[in-house]
Motif scaffolding. Sequence first.
Motif, PDB file in Angstrom:
ATOM      1  N   ALA A   1       0.823  -1.210   0.000  1.00  0.00           N
ATOM      2  CA  ALA A   1       0.000   0.000   0.000  1.00  0.00           C
ATOM      3  C   ALA A   1       0.860   1.265   0.000  1.00  0.00           C
ATOM      4  O   ALA A   1       0.523   2.252  -0.657  1.00  0.00           O
ATOM      5  CB  ALA A   1      -0.926  -0.006   1.221  1.00  0.00           C
ATOM      6  N   SER A   2       1.988   1.257   0.721  1.00  0.00           N
ATOM      7  CA  SER A   2       2.887   2.422   0.726  1.00  0.00           C
ATOM      8  C   SER A   2       3.444   2.683  -0.661  1.00  0.00           C
ATOM      9  O   SER A   2       3.550   3.836  -1.106  1.00  0.00           O
ATOM     10  CB  SER A   2       4.033   2.199   1.720  1.00  0.00           C
ATOM     11  N   TYR A   3       3.790   1.610  -1.376  1.00  0.00           N
ATOM     12  CA  TYR A   3       4.298   1.778  -2.749  1.00  0.00           C
ATOM     13  C   TYR A   3       3.231   2.400  -3.647  1.00  0.00           C
ATOM     14  O   TYR A   3       3.516   3.317  -4.439  1.00  0.00           O
ATOM     15  CB  TYR A   3       4.734   0.428  -3.306  1.00  0.00           C
ATOM     16  N   LEU A   4       1.994   1.928  -3.529  1.00  0.00           N
ATOM     17  CA  LEU A   4       0.919   2.454  -4.364  1.00  0.00           C
ATOM     18  C   LEU A   4       0.638   3.922  -4.055  1.00  0.00           C
ATOM     19  O   LEU A   4       0.172   4.659  -4.921  1.00  0.00           O
ATOM     20  CB  LEU A   4      -0.346   1.624  -4.169  1.00  0.00           C
ATOM     21  N   ARG A   5       0.913   4.361  -2.832  1.00  0.00           N
ATOM     22  CA  ARG A   5       0.707   5.767  -2.477  1.00  0.00           C
ATOM     23  C   ARG A   5       1.923   6.630  -2.814  1.00  0.00           C
ATOM     24  O   ARG A   5       1.933   7.824  -2.545  1.00  0.00           O
ATOM     25  CB  ARG A   5       0.385   5.899  -0.993  1.00  0.00           C
ATOM     26  N   GLY A   6       2.979   6.033  -3.385  1.00  0.00           N
ATOM     27  CA  GLY A   6       4.145   6.799  -3.777  1.00  0.00           C
ATOM     28  C   GLY A   6       5.193   6.942  -2.683  1.00  0.00           C
ATOM     29  O   GLY A   6       6.186   7.654  -2.866  1.00  0.00           O
ATOM     30  N   ASN A   7       5.018   6.270  -1.527  1.00  0.00           N
ATOM     31  CA  ASN A   7       5.983   6.357  -0.417  1.00  0.00           C
ATOM     32  C   ASN A   7       6.992   5.208  -0.523  1.00  0.00           C
ATOM     33  O   ASN A   7       6.874   4.184   0.152  1.00  0.00           O
ATOM     34  CB  ASN A   7       5.243   6.305   0.932  1.00  0.00           C
ATOM     35  N   ARG A   8       7.973   5.373  -1.409  1.00  0.00           N
ATOM     36  CA  ARG A   8       8.859   4.251  -1.722  1.00  0.00           C
ATOM     37  C   ARG A   8       9.812   3.916  -0.569  1.00  0.00           C
ATOM     38  O   ARG A   8      10.156   2.753  -0.363  1.00  0.00           O
ATOM     39  CB  ARG A   8       9.646   4.586  -2.989  1.00  0.00           C
ATOM     40  N   ASP A   9      10.250   4.928   0.187  1.00  0.00           N
ATOM     41  CA  ASP A   9      11.122   4.643   1.336  1.00  0.00           C
ATOM     42  C   ASP A   9      10.391   3.783   2.364  1.00  0.00           C
ATOM     43  O   ASP A   9      10.949   2.806   2.893  1.00  0.00           O
ATOM     44  CB  ASP A   9      11.595   5.953   1.982  1.00  0.00           C
ATOM     45  N   ASP A  10       9.130   4.150   2.661  1.00  0.00           N
ATOM     46  CA  ASP A  10       8.333   3.347   3.602  1.00  0.00           C
ATOM     47  C   ASP A  10       8.110   1.938   3.054  1.00  0.00           C
ATOM     48  O   ASP A  10       8.170   0.948   3.795  1.00  0.00           O
ATOM     49  CB  ASP A  10       6.983   4.015   3.856  1.00  0.00           C
ATOM     50  N   ALA A  11       7.845   1.843   1.742  1.00  0.00           N
ATOM     51  CA  ALA A  11       7.610   0.528   1.133  1.00  0.00           C
ATOM     52  C   ALA A  11       8.836  -0.362   1.292  1.00  0.00           C
ATOM     53  O   ALA A  11       8.726  -1.542   1.660  1.00  0.00           O
ATOM     54  CB  ALA A  11       7.265   0.694  -0.347  1.00  0.00           C
ATOM     55  N   LEU A  12      10.025   0.175   1.010  1.00  0.00           N
ATOM     56  CA  LEU A  12      11.255  -0.618   1.124  1.00  0.00           C
ATOM     57  C   LEU A  12      11.477  -1.076   2.568  1.00  0.00           C
ATOM     58  O   LEU A  12      11.843  -2.233   2.817  1.00  0.00           O
ATOM     59  CB  LEU A  12      12.446   0.216   0.637  1.00  0.00           C
ATOM     60  N   ARG A  13      11.207  -0.178   3.517  1.00  0.00           N
ATOM     61  CA  ARG A  13      11.387  -0.539   4.935  1.00  0.00           C
ATOM     62  C   ARG A  13      10.444  -1.680   5.332  1.00  0.00           C
ATOM     63  O   ARG A  13      10.844  -2.635   5.994  1.00  0.00           O
ATOM     64  CB  ARG A  13      11.121   0.702   5.795  1.00  0.00           C
ATOM     65  N   TRP A  14       9.172  -1.596   4.891  1.00  0.00           N
ATOM     66  CA  TRP A  14       8.201  -2.645   5.232  1.00  0.00           C
ATOM     67  C   TRP A  14       8.561  -3.977   4.568  1.00  0.00           C
ATOM     68  O   TRP A  14       8.428  -5.040   5.171  1.00  0.00           O
ATOM     69  CB  TRP A  14       6.803  -2.224   4.822  1.00  0.00           C
ATOM     70  N   TYR A  15       9.012  -3.926   3.298  1.00  0.00           N
ATOM     71  CA  TYR A  15       9.378  -5.165   2.598  1.00  0.00           C
ATOM     72  C   TYR A  15      10.542  -5.864   3.315  1.00  0.00           C
ATOM     73  O   TYR A  15      10.558  -7.093   3.454  1.00  0.00           O
ATOM     74  CB  TYR A  15       9.775  -4.856   1.153  1.00  0.00           C
ATOM     75  N   MET A  16      11.529  -5.102   3.747  1.00  0.00           N
ATOM     76  CA  MET A  16      12.682  -5.684   4.448  1.00  0.00           C
ATOM     77  C   MET A  16      12.244  -6.354   5.754  1.00  0.00           C
ATOM     78  O   MET A  16      12.727  -7.431   6.123  1.00  0.00           O
ATOM     79  CB  MET A  16      13.730  -4.601   4.722  1.00  0.00           C
ATOM     80  N   GLU A  17      11.311  -5.697   6.459  1.00  0.00           N
ATOM     81  CA  GLU A  17      10.802  -6.272   7.712  1.00  0.00           C
ATOM     82  C   GLU A  17      10.039  -7.568   7.439  1.00  0.00           C
ATOM     83  O   GLU A  17      10.200  -8.562   8.151  1.00  0.00           O
ATOM     84  CB  GLU A  17       9.891  -5.254   8.411  1.00  0.00           C
ATOM     85  N   ALA A  18       9.210  -7.578   6.383  1.00  0.00           N
ATOM     86  CA  ALA A  18       8.454  -8.787   6.038  1.00  0.00           C
ATOM     87  C   ALA A  18       9.393  -9.925   5.666  1.00  0.00           C
ATOM     88  O   ALA A  18       9.201 -11.079   6.087  1.00  0.00           O
ATOM     89  CB  ALA A  18       7.490  -8.477   4.886  1.00  0.00           C
ATOM     90  N   ASP A  19      10.420  -9.627   4.877  1.00  0.00           N
ATOM     91  CA  ASP A  19      11.380 -10.652   4.458  1.00  0.00           C
ATOM     92  C   ASP A  19      12.078 -11.267   5.679  1.00  0.00           C
ATOM     93  O   ASP A  19      12.268 -12.487   5.752  1.00  0.00           O
ATOM     94  CB  ASP A  19      12.399 -10.030   3.501  1.00  0.00           C
ATOM     95  N   LYS A  20      12.438 -10.423   6.642  1.00  0.00           N
ATOM     96  CA  LYS A  20      13.118 -10.914   7.848  1.00  0.00           C
ATOM     97  C   LYS A  20      12.214 -11.882   8.627  1.00  0.00           C
ATOM     98  O   LYS A  20      12.669 -12.945   9.073  1.00  0.00           O
ATOM     99  CB  LYS A  20      13.500  -9.726   8.742  1.00  0.00           C
ATOM    100  N   GLN A  21      10.941 -11.524   8.759  1.00  0.00           N
ATOM    101  CA  GLN A  21      10.013 -12.373   9.517  1.00  0.00           C
ATOM    102  C   GLN A  21       9.750 -13.692   8.788  1.00  0.00           C
ATOM    103  O   GLN A  21       9.753 -14.764   9.394  1.00  0.00           O
ATOM    104  CB  GLN A  21       8.691 -11.630   9.745  1.00  0.00           C
ATOM    105  N   TYR A  22       9.528 -13.631   7.461  1.00  0.00           N
ATOM    106  CA  TYR A  22       9.258 -14.846   6.694  1.00  0.00           C
ATOM    107  C   TYR A  22      10.474 -15.779   6.686  1.00  0.00           C
ATOM    108  O   TYR A  22      10.344 -17.006   6.761  1.00  0.00           O
ATOM    109  CB  TYR A  22       8.877 -14.487   5.257  1.00  0.00           C
TER     110      TYR A  22
END
Length: 566
Positions: free
Chosen positions: A49-70
């Motif tokens: 959702a952050s990527y779709l809203r144009g907040n790419r820094d937030d999107a990258l931070r969330w993706y890294m957190e998801a990858d770590k948990q998975y």
Amino acid sequence: MGTLLDSARFYKKGNAAKTITFAERAYTLAKEQQQTKEIGEGAFLAGVASYLRGNRDDALRWYMEADKQYEHIHDTLGMVHVYNELCILYLKIKKIPQAYSAINKAIELSRAINDLDQLATGCNNKGLIFMDTKVYDSATHYFTIAYTCYRSIRNSQGMAYSLDYLSSVSAATDEPEKALSYLKESIALLAAFGDKFGEAMSINNVGELLLQQHKPTEAIPYFKEANAKSKAIKFNYLEDNTCVMLADCYQQLGDYKTAFEYTQQHLALHDQMNNENLQKTVEELSAKYETGKKEQQNKLLTEQNERQSLQLSRTRIITAALLAISALIITLLYLFYNRNKLKQEARLQEELLAYEKARATAIVDAEENERQRLARELHDGIGQMLAATRRKIQTLVPTDAQQPDDLKDAIAYVDESIKEVRQLSHDMMPPWLRNKSLVQALEELAQRVKQTTNIEVYTEWVDTNNLQLEKMQVLMLYRSVQEMVGNVLRHSTATTLNIEVVNHDTELTLLVYDNGKGFDKEEVMKNGNGIGLKNIVSRINYVGGHLEIDSHPGQGTTYTIDLPHK
């Protein structure tokens, strides 16, 4: 927590802002409860959702957190989802090596778990990398593989994206008719699936394709439709792009006033998104600086040419200044006129809203008064008459005599009628007259449905212990849900029904959804058969709420009510 993640998934296709709200709350709650998988999914949905809203820094931070948990729980499918989205993000910010590395991991893991859906997504994304680097034959190869995989598993949304990408390749290789055919097929698939983001992007792509063919007049309707759809779903990046494209179209047609208006919208959106490409700006400024140095050296070598050039520049500056002043005066006059016009329109709109509210109030009050009158008539009139009739029938036979079977049947029919009258009276009297909360009233409604039908009813209440609503709000929400449940029982042929209330910090969300046959909302309203739906809308508007209905034939129905807290 399950409800929060369900809500985030529900809004993923149509409202990025609400997706972020639900996903972040689910993420926080999952961390408190140390549920790693849910932490990962909450972070992943917030990243999308952050990527779709144009907040790419937030999107990258969330993706890294998801990858770590998975990765921590060896959730391969979750990691595949993250790597696919990371590829798109890296490709958008022109980090090609990182994008290539991410997509190779996604494809490798998809094959390891034999997931054709994610393998197709990976092939699509790898094709995008090749298309961005202008290796069109490889791009076509991977898009075709993706389309074949999607078709084998009947994933219409995936097929639509593959067709969209194949259209881009056709446009780049000078095959416009083929590209347009791909896009129109893609739009039809996405609209049927309900992917509002994908549909808006494909419509925008049709406009860009027509504009590349120097057909601005034909392109404008597509850009306007894409602009409206992206604005409705808060897809800021696409809305900004359509403003730029529309400004370009009107400039080519000589309509500079409209082009200027869309340019202003673009600048406002651009400031909101705050996603300036700093590296590109620095490179452009550096190039201009180097060019300026070379020009200065040339001027020092040829002083005479410099003086002539300077004189010419001054003349141009004076001319430009005069034109700018004239344009500014015209703009100020236009803005003054438009401001007065907007004030008049605002006053008219306020009067219309006040009229509509008064009309809705009158309708609701009249309906409730009539319900209460009928309930009293049923209980005090017909109910009492039936009770008296029963007593009269019993007196026809002495107490010590055997009652005939016909008499027993008559008494049983009267008892059943009394029960029906009481039930009708109970349904028509508003629940708050018995000092019940919204949750208590809805729970009672759910229990009655369970007892009188074969439908499985599930309820869930989230953070409702401290929920405070006015009596009229409780009444209108209860009546709306009662109407929705009635629609489910009468028309849906559903086997399960869910009623959920989620109390957020700023608003209350009420969900009613079933697994029935669904319906075509536009068709029902157009044919004049949607009186019940119109009543629901009137009640929700009356208390300041908003109703969304998501239903397609064969896919069930979801009613969503959002009511802001006062």
